[in-house]
Scaffold this motif. Structure first.
Motif, PDB file in Angstrom:
ATOM      1  N   GLN A  79      25.021  46.462 -17.876  1.00  0.00           N
ATOM      2  CA  GLN A  79      25.957  45.504 -17.291  1.00  0.00           C
ATOM      3  C   GLN A  79      26.913  44.960 -18.347  1.00  0.00           C
ATOM      4  O   GLN A  79      28.118  44.811 -18.099  1.00  0.00           O
ATOM      5  CB  GLN A  79      25.174  44.367 -16.642  1.00  0.00           C
ATOM      6  N   LYS A  99      22.777  45.301  -6.216  1.00  0.00           N
ATOM      7  CA  LYS A  99      23.183  44.056  -6.877  1.00  0.00           C
ATOM      8  C   LYS A  99      22.763  42.834  -6.085  1.00  0.00           C
ATOM      9  O   LYS A  99      22.876  42.792  -4.860  1.00  0.00           O
ATOM     10  CB  LYS A  99      24.705  44.040  -7.065  1.00  0.00           C
ATOM     11  N   ASN A 100      22.257  41.837  -6.807  1.00  0.00           N
ATOM     12  CA  ASN A 100      22.020  40.515  -6.252  1.00  0.00           C
ATOM     13  C   ASN A 100      23.273  39.698  -6.545  1.00  0.00           C
ATOM     14  O   ASN A 100      23.489  39.259  -7.669  1.00  0.00           O
ATOM     15  CB  ASN A 100      20.788  39.872  -6.901  1.00  0.00           C
ATOM     16  N   GLU A 101      24.104  39.546  -5.532  1.00  0.00           N
ATOM     17  CA  GLU A 101      25.400  38.893  -5.740  1.00  0.00           C
ATOM     18  C   GLU A 101      25.246  37.448  -6.192  1.00  0.00           C
ATOM     19  O   GLU A 101      26.028  36.959  -7.012  1.00  0.00           O
ATOM     20  CB  GLU A 101      26.219  38.941  -4.434  1.00  0.00           C
ATOM     21  N   GLU A 102      24.240  36.771  -5.664  1.00  0.00           N
ATOM     22  CA  GLU A 102      24.044  35.362  -6.002  1.00  0.00           C
ATOM     23  C   GLU A 102      23.716  35.174  -7.475  1.00  0.00           C
ATOM     24  O   GLU A 102      24.223  34.273  -8.142  1.00  0.00           O
ATOM     25  CB  GLU A 102      22.923  34.780  -5.130  1.00  0.00           C
ATOM     26  N   LYS A 103      22.861  36.058  -8.006  1.00  0.00           N
ATOM     27  CA  LYS A 103      22.439  35.936  -9.407  1.00  0.00           C
ATOM     28  C   LYS A 103      23.251  36.816 -10.348  1.00  0.00           C
ATOM     29  O   LYS A 103      23.108  36.723 -11.564  1.00  0.00           O
ATOM     30  CB  LYS A 103      20.954  36.304  -9.526  1.00  0.00           C
ATOM     31  N   ASN A 104      24.085  37.700  -9.780  1.00  0.00           N
ATOM     32  CA  ASN A 104      24.871  38.656 -10.564  1.00  0.00           C
ATOM     33  C   ASN A 104      23.965  39.519 -11.444  1.00  0.00           C
ATOM     34  O   ASN A 104      24.224  39.747 -12.621  1.00  0.00           O
ATOM     35  CB  ASN A 104      25.908  37.937 -11.446  1.00  0.00           C
ATOM     36  N   THR A 105      22.878  39.992 -10.827  1.00  0.00           N
ATOM     37  CA  THR A 105      21.944  40.882 -11.512  1.00  0.00           C
ATOM     38  C   THR A 105      21.763  42.149 -10.684  1.00  0.00           C
ATOM     39  O   THR A 105      22.105  42.188  -9.504  1.00  0.00           O
ATOM     40  CB  THR A 105      20.585  40.207 -11.710  1.00  0.00           C
ATOM     41  N   TYR A 106      21.208  43.176 -11.330  1.00  0.00           N
ATOM     42  CA  TYR A 106      21.020  44.457 -10.668  1.00  0.00           C
ATOM     43  C   TYR A 106      19.554  44.868 -10.722  1.00  0.00           C
ATOM     44  O   TYR A 106      18.801  44.435 -11.595  1.00  0.00           O
ATOM     45  CB  TYR A 106      21.856  45.548 -11.344  1.00  0.00           C
ATOM     46  N   GLN A 107      19.173  45.729  -9.790  1.00  0.00           N
ATOM     47  CA  GLN A 107      17.817  46.287  -9.766  1.00  0.00           C
ATOM     48  C   GLN A 107      17.916  47.785  -9.543  1.00  0.00           C
ATOM     49  O   GLN A 107      18.744  48.256  -8.757  1.00  0.00           O
ATOM     50  CB  GLN A 107      16.989  45.651  -8.651  1.00  0.00           C
ATOM     51  N   THR A 153      14.680  45.316 -16.893  1.00  0.00           N
ATOM     52  CA  THR A 153      15.663  44.243 -16.765  1.00  0.00           C
ATOM     53  C   THR A 153      16.552  44.173 -18.004  1.00  0.00           C
ATOM     54  O   THR A 153      17.771  43.998 -17.910  1.00  0.00           O
ATOM     55  CB  THR A 153      14.963  42.885 -16.549  1.00  0.00           C
TER      56      THR A 153
END
Length: 239
Positions: free
Chosen positions: A166, A57-65, A159
């Motif tokens: 999500q 998780k990219n906490e700053e953007k609230n996205t996952y990879q 994505t």
């Protein structure tokens, strides 16, 4: 100990890089210290047959990879030795290096093909030429550009899929606890599909996931987790 040079990523320019060639010596040395590498949804089935697939998780953007695990600690890649790949399947994300895509500084919506000029695989002597003598793109470069465009497209599909997971609140943070050479090791910061929430989804949502091709990707992810034990075995074999 020799330090790794800082990458110098420069957009390809026939006037600057006209004589440049890409060799294939130690082709994966650049990821020898990467314990996670991105994979697209289209790779889940084949990559998941060999490596654990998890989400970060990219906490700053609230996205996952979505990524494959290649080691159990930072900078530990158990599948690269002497710059060569030791596994069967090589992730698409690393196949085109030292060529990469970068955003145009004058147009952020435009992507340019660039080259890492510090790579040991870049030179003027041996390898595949990027440009022909008349300055036109070589067949090698044209094919690499096609591969990168395809990967970019697959990344967009991935994505979209992850955003769906999500939205359904299917991604759950987990801690993997493994016994590594007699010591308990806890792997933090990873997300897995919550099997219970998946099972609780209504039929309409499950049919939608199936029609979009997401359901088989989810199952490939869940089945791939069995390979975490293979990473433990590789550590033991390497010691």
């Amino acid at each position: 100990m020799t330090s790794t040079p800082t990458p110098k990523i420069m957009p390809l320019n026939k006037d600057v890089h006209g004589a440049l060639k890409i060799n294939f010596e130690n082709p994966y040395a650049h990821v020898a210290g990467d314990h996670l590498l991105p994979v697209t949804a289209h790779e889940f089935i084949v990559a998941g047959a060999e490596y654990p697939i998890v989400f970060v998780k990219n906490e700053e953007k609230n996205t996952y990879q979505s990524v494959i695990m290649l080691g159990l600690s930072s900078k530990q890649n158990l599948f690269v030795k002497d710059g060569n790949w030791q596994g069967t399947y090589v992730p698409v994300a690393i196949r085109n290096y030292p060529l990469v895509l970068v955003h145009d500084q004058n147009d952020k919506d435009r992507l340019l093909v660039a080259v890492d000029e510090t790579s040991a695989r870049v030179g003027n002597d041996t390898g595949e030429a990027l440009f022909n003598e008349d300055g036109t793109e070589s067949e090698f470069l044209a094919k690499r550009k096609e591969h990168m465009a395809e990967f970019l497209e697959l990344g967009q599909v991935t994505t979209k899929m992850i955003a769906k997971l999500q939205s359904l609140d299917l991604l759950k943070q987990q801690v993997l606890t493994l016994n590594v050479q007699g010591e308990e090791r806890r792997i933090n910061g990873i997300y897995l599909v919550d099997e219970q929430k998946l099972a609780d989804l209504d039929d309409v949502t499950l049919v939608e996931l199936h029609k979009n091709g997401y359901l088989k990707v989810i199952y490939a992810h869940l089945l791939s987790l069995q390979h975490t034990q293979k990473l433990v075995l590789r550590i033991a074999q390497a010691s």
